[in-house]
Design an enzyme around this catalytic site. Structure first.
Site, PDB file in Angstrom:
ATOM      1  N   GLU A 293       0.964  -1.105   0.050  1.00 26.42           N
ATOM      2  CA  GLU A 293       0.041  -0.126  -0.078  1.00 26.42           C
ATOM      3  C   GLU A 293       1.108   1.131   0.042  1.00 26.42           C
ATOM      4  OE1 GLU A 293      -1.310   3.230   1.311  1.00 26.42           O
ATOM      5  OE2 GLU A 293      -1.700   2.038   3.400  1.00 26.42           O
ATOM      6  N   CYS A 327      -2.233   8.027   4.775  1.00 24.10           N
ATOM      7  CA  CYS A 327      -2.505   7.587   3.419  1.00 24.10           C
ATOM      8  C   CYS A 327      -3.801   8.203   2.914  1.00 24.10           C
ATOM      9  CB  CYS A 327      -2.129   6.305   3.313  1.00 24.10           C
ATOM     10  SG  CYS A 327      -0.782   5.481   4.138  1.00 24.10           S
TER      11      CYS A 327
END
Length: 543
Positions: A293, A327
């Site tokens: 990720e 994020c």
């Protein structure tokens, strides 16, 4: 030997405590923060059964109070990476052969320890080491990490139950083996829960792990490692080391036993790792699993029907909680012209109402960014916007690193939809707004979809169901986690499995059963009860 079929039902999410004035948890956390600051911690690397210290001792400072020393960790080198791999591989056979219920109960015990005895310590080390306020620490270092452990036990038990059908005279079964070799876990600073989940999700599946935590997250990582040890995790199953990235990659990616990497970090680093692994394929026993990720340039788009107060709240929380260092943080917003003035006015007022400072003061909403490198990078974007005619600073823009790495939440209006801060990941408390013609919603959706290489999170805010439907379809590939009438942050384990595609990663959905499949290698076993003793088939007979 397993003597029964054991059931691990779907858990409930760990309740989020409020830390309101007068609450017991607030009192306990305050006392724990004081205790943590009263003693300097000595943080070794954990390699096999050993606590390893080196002659390179590095101080740990709170990002919001850089003159204060929380303790020290010991930085390793190439030798320690090799030692960690050797320790992992030495522990592999016993760990892989351990009954599932014994493995499961180690992680369930760790979750219970965090929910009770160590809750204030997980939150406290996260607050001090990563400059998170009490609520942000609670939803991360306590609740999300507890949920990862409990839900992953449930998900893995469901995988083990999945078996093939059998026909008359034979029995088929499926084994879900760990990978052949070791798994490398590389974890970021911004979420203690990610730091805990990446090594444990692989280990839970029977794998052994070399874990490199970000240097700026070591203070909370070592606390979690101590909890795993107390919960009964055998030596060598997870080995926590503190080395630089190039050293780690040089050793791990050239080792025959490298079986996979579980990564959260920058897109550039992930791309380089993938390239290196590809070049080294001939030396590995198996094709390594690559799970990552990476970055995001997460969006909020408001329709002309949107409630301005809903838009403002989604942006104030989504862009500025934990200083925009998520994020998933809202980094670019598309506001229709019909509500732009009202949204602007309320956003400015909201930012001006923020209190910023030390997380030990629970009234502070905003704390420091993680380190000087991040501070300087974010500041450069803001400084450039201040002198660029294509941008206008609505509010914020002050940067001060005298006592800690403090950047005032900043909102930039971009005069062009492709202005640099609309496109590039900044990873800080900076939101860029573009005002579009309210009659051009569909065109703006297409613009949004083609502006950034990332596709992690995003949100649409609207009262018009047709507009919601249009956005959901047009932006199908623009975000792996898509929100309707909400901020694009705050994914909950078991509820919103997290991950994105495009330049945001492999979308293997942490917090779901999908992620665990990546750390397993299936073996089908067929047992025939009455095996044939003649090669001839009936069709071969003459009569």
């Amino acid at each position: 030997m397993s003597l029964g079929y054991f059931n691990y039902p779907m858990p409930v999410n760990e309740p989020v405590l409020s830390y309101a004035p007068g609450s017991k948890e607030r009192e306990t956390l305050k006392a724990t923060l004081a205790k943590l600051k009263s003693e300097q911690v000595d943080v070794p690397m954990y390699i096999g059964s050993k606590e390893v210290r080196t002659n390179k001792k590095v101080a740990i400072h709170p990002p919001h109070e850089i003159a204060y020393t929380l303790g020290y960790y010991y930085e390793g080198d190439e030798r320690h990476v090799k030692q960690a791999i050797d320790a992992a591989l030495a522990a592999k056979e016993a760990w892989a052969n351990m009954n599932w219920e014994s493995r499961a109960n180690i992680f369930l015990k760790a979750a219970d320890l965090m929910a009770t005895k160590y809750r204030p310590y997980m939150n406290g080390t996260t607050m001090l080491g990563q400059s998170k306020n009490a609520f942000q620490a609670e939803i991360d270092a306590a609740c999300e990490l507890i949920d990862f452990l409990r839900f992953n036990v449930h998900f893995l038990s469901e995988i083990y139950k999945q078996q093939p059908i059998s026909s008359t005279g034979l029995h088929n079964r499926m084994e879900y083996r760990p990978l052949e070799g070791f798994v490398l876990a590389i974890t970021p600073f911004n979420f203690t829960a990610i730091g805990g989940n990446l090594p444990t999700s692989a280990a839970m599946c029977g794998n052994v792990v070399v874990w490199k935590a970000a240097h700026t997250q070591i203070y909370s990582a070592q606390m979690f490692m101590r909890i795993l040890k107390e919960a009964g995790l055998p030596d060598g199953v997870i080995n926590l080391i503190y080395v630089d990235g190039p050293t780690l990659g040089k050793v791990c990616f050239s080792h025959r036993g490298f079986a996979g990497v579980h990564f959260t970090g920058s897109t550039g680093v992930f791309n380089y790792m993938w390239k290196t692994i590809g070049e080294n394929l001939p030396m590995y026993k198996s094709y390594p699993r690559i799970v990552g990720e990476t970055g995001g340039k997460d969006f909020v788009i408001a329709h002309k029907s949107a409630d301005p107060d809903v838009v403002v709240t989604a942006l104030l929380r989504g862009a500025f909680e934990y200083q925009g260092q998520k994020c998933s943080a809202a980094s670019r917003a598309y506001i229709p012209s019909n509500i732009a003035d009202e949204v602007k006015k309320k956003l400015i007022a909201g930012v001006k109402s923020f209190k910023m400072g030390n997380p030990e003061d629970f009234t502070n909403f905003i704390n420091a960014v993680i380190d000087e490198k991040s501070f300087e990078s974010i500041k450069q974007y803001i400084d450039n916007a201040k002198k660029d005619e294509k941008a206008e600073i609505w509010v914020g823009g002050k940067c001060d690193k005298r006592e800690g790495y403090f950047i005032q939440p900043t909102i930039i209006e971009a005069k062009s939809p492709k202005y640099v801060t609309m496109c590039e990941e900044i990873f800080g408390p900076v939101l860029t707004v573009y005002i579009y013609n309210a009659s051009q919603f569909e065109k703006t959706l297409e613009l949004l979809d083609n502006t950034s290489p990332y596709a992690l999170t995003g949100a649409v805010i609207s009262k018009d169901r047709n507009a919601i439907e249009l956005a959901t379809n047009k932006l199908r590939n623009a975000a792996g986690n898509f929100y309707i009438n909400d901020k694009p942050t705050g994914a909950v384990v078991g509820q919103q499995p997290f991950g994105g595609a495009r330049a945001s990663g492999t979308n293997d959905k942490a917090g779901s059963i999908l992620n665990l499949y990546r750390w397993l290698s299936a073996r089908t076993i067929k047992e025939t009860f009455n095996p044939p003793a003649d090669y001839k088939y009936p069709f071969m007979q003459d009569k």
